[in-house]
Design an enzyme around this catalytic site. Sequence first.
Site, short mmCIF file in Angstrom:
data_model
loop_
_atom_site.label_atom_id
_atom_site.label_comp_id
_atom_site.label_asym_id
_atom_site.label_seq_id
_atom_site.Cartn_x
_atom_site.Cartn_y
_atom_site.Cartn_z
N ARG A 1 0.83 -1.21 0.00
CA ARG A 1 0.00 0.00 0.00
C ARG A 1 0.86 1.26 0.00
O ARG A 1 0.47 2.27 -0.59
CB ARG A 1 -0.94 0.00 1.21
CG ARG A 1 -2.11 -0.92 1.00
CD ARG A 1 -3.00 -0.96 2.21
NE ARG A 1 -4.30 -1.50 1.85
CZ ARG A 1 -5.17 -1.96 2.74
NH1 ARG A 1 -4.88 -1.94 4.03
NH2 ARG A 1 -6.33 -2.44 2.33
N LYS B 1 -15.58 -16.10 5.23
CA LYS B 1 -17.02 -16.13 5.53
C LYS B 1 -17.88 -15.89 4.29
O LYS B 1 -17.77 -14.87 3.63
CB LYS B 1 -17.34 -15.09 6.59
CG LYS B 1 -16.80 -15.45 7.95
CD LYS B 1 -16.92 -14.31 8.93
CE LYS B 1 -18.38 -14.08 9.33
NZ LYS B 1 -18.49 -12.86 10.18
N GLY C 1 -7.30 -6.96 -0.13
CA GLY C 1 -7.48 -7.78 1.07
C GLY C 1 -6.48 -8.92 1.14
O GLY C 1 -5.32 -8.78 0.77
N GLY D 1 -12.22 -4.13 0.99
CA GLY D 1 -13.61 -3.75 1.30
C GLY D 1 -14.17 -2.77 0.29
O GLY D 1 -15.31 -2.91 -0.17
P1 ADP Z 1 -10.32 -11.29 1.59
O1 ADP Z 1 -9.64 -10.36 2.56
O2 ADP Z 1 -9.44 -11.61 0.42
O3 ADP Z 1 -11.69 -10.83 1.19
P2 ADP Z 1 -11.24 -12.96 3.77
O4 ADP Z 1 -10.81 -11.92 4.74
O5 ADP Z 1 -12.69 -13.22 3.59
O6 ADP Z 1 -10.55 -12.70 2.34
O7 ADP Z 1 -10.61 -14.36 4.20
C1 ADP Z 1 -9.23 -14.58 4.27
C2 ADP Z 1 -8.94 -15.69 5.27
O8 ADP Z 1 -9.68 -16.83 4.94
C3 ADP Z 1 -7.50 -16.11 5.27
O9 ADP Z 1 -6.93 -15.71 6.51
C4 ADP Z 1 -7.56 -17.63 5.14
O10 ADP Z 1 -6.72 -18.30 6.04
C5 ADP Z 1 -9.01 -17.93 5.47
N1 ADP Z 1 -9.45 -19.19 4.85
C6 ADP Z 1 -9.39 -19.53 3.55
N2 ADP Z 1 -9.86 -20.78 3.37
C7 ADP Z 1 -10.24 -21.23 4.58
C8 ADP Z 1 -10.80 -22.46 5.05
N3 ADP Z 1 -11.05 -23.47 4.21
N4 ADP Z 1 -11.07 -22.57 6.36
C9 ADP Z 1 -10.80 -21.55 7.20
N5 ADP Z 1 -10.28 -20.37 6.82
C10 ADP Z 1 -10.00 -20.21 5.53
MG MG Z 2 -9.68 -10.11 4.68
#
Ligand code: ADP
Ligand code: MG
Length: 390
Positions: free
Chosen positions: A37, A198, A346, A370
């Site tokens: 960043r 999630k 992210g 986000g």
């Molecule tokens: P982003 O920031 O790219 O939108 P998120 O914040 O929703 O993504 O999720 C990222 C996290 O999801 C990572 O820390 C990763 O470890 C976790 N993750 C990915 N796959 C799984 C899984 N199968 N079970 C639990 N956690 C997971």
């Molecule tokens: Mg995230």
Amino acid sequence: MKTHQDLINEGVAGRTVLVRSDLNVPLKDGVITDDGRIRASVPTIKALSEAGAKVVVMAHLGRPKGGPSAEFSLAPAATRLGELLGTEVALFATPAERSEIADGGVAMLENVRFDARETSKNDDERAELARELSAMAPEGAFVSDGFGVVHRKQASVYDIALDLPAYAGGLVLAEVEVLRRLTTTPDRPYAVVLGGSKVSDKLAVIEALLPKVDALLVGGGMCFTFLAAQGLGVGSSLLEADRIDTCRALLETGKIVLPTDVVVADAFAADARTDTVPADEIPAGWMGLDIGPASVAAFADVLGTAKTVFWNGPMGVFEMAPFAEGTRGIAEAIIAGSGYSVVGGGDSAAAVRALGLAEDGFSHISTGGGASLEYLEGKHLPGIAVLEGP
Ligand code: ADP
Ligand code: MG
């Protein structure tokens, strides 16, 4: 929307320009672990400084509680920015304590969230802080370049743009351009890959993107709620039971592609026992922590022919080596493809760097997770709208 280049053309030599950047970098023991960043913030700051502006950078770090603290100081970011610019970036504590800046010089205000009014829900409180900030730049201007915060109605993002002539910085402009391309005129086939933890965080973007895409590939923790919606057992994998019905309805579009095999573990740990199993044979008590190799191959097939790819969210727990191969495989497939490819910020952007993948293999890596998701959801982004004027 006026841009920082318009401002430079108007003439900025000797004028103070307040730049809102996103320098919210991860730190470990005071050391920056990913300076992406900060690097992305350099071009706009540099252009203004080279045009002779006195540049004041405003930014936040983390979520400090109510006041100054060493833990959330921007000092490491100021040092790193100075290294990248090749000039010292002095850090000052409050708008009143700003020291003299030479023409072309760059200084940084300490974490703008040390002042609780920055994120206040009360319009008057935010406006009051915005006036104190803008008082640093009489006859000056405001440049909004912190894409990661444009979805926030905050004093240094939104209110200040009502007080000073306001311009979009190069980073905000580039990000908005990319997102507009993804929502209006994507070359087809258009494939979206979503992962992360999630499913509830991503349902809005799934609903907004499904009508526009040709295929939506789902991995990460969120795939298990979809697998459960197909009636499969998911062991102790992440599951949001209250979203199963929504996921089932989304599957009816026929555009969602789910993993066919899964890397399972008997514990959430790097040294857990692991196995690769078909997605319909996840054993009770085991949790799926990555997509398996057959899924990577199937996803890679779709990505290989896509003309536009948007990827947000890791395919597995990439922070632990045994569960990083799905994310690596997907990233490599996107890099190998010849389409227009965007990584949605992210944790997926963090994963690209943490896994040592070639950043320039993607057409664009967003700095705002986000913010980019909210844009794709079709939400109103206050920090962009305010630049577009009344
Ligand atoms: P982003 O920031 O790219 O939108 P998120 O914040 O929703 O993504 O999720 C990222 C996290 O999801 C990572 O820390 C990763 O470890 C976790 N993750 C990915 N796959 C799984 C899984 N199968 N079970 C639990 N956690 C997971
Ligand atoms: Mg995230």
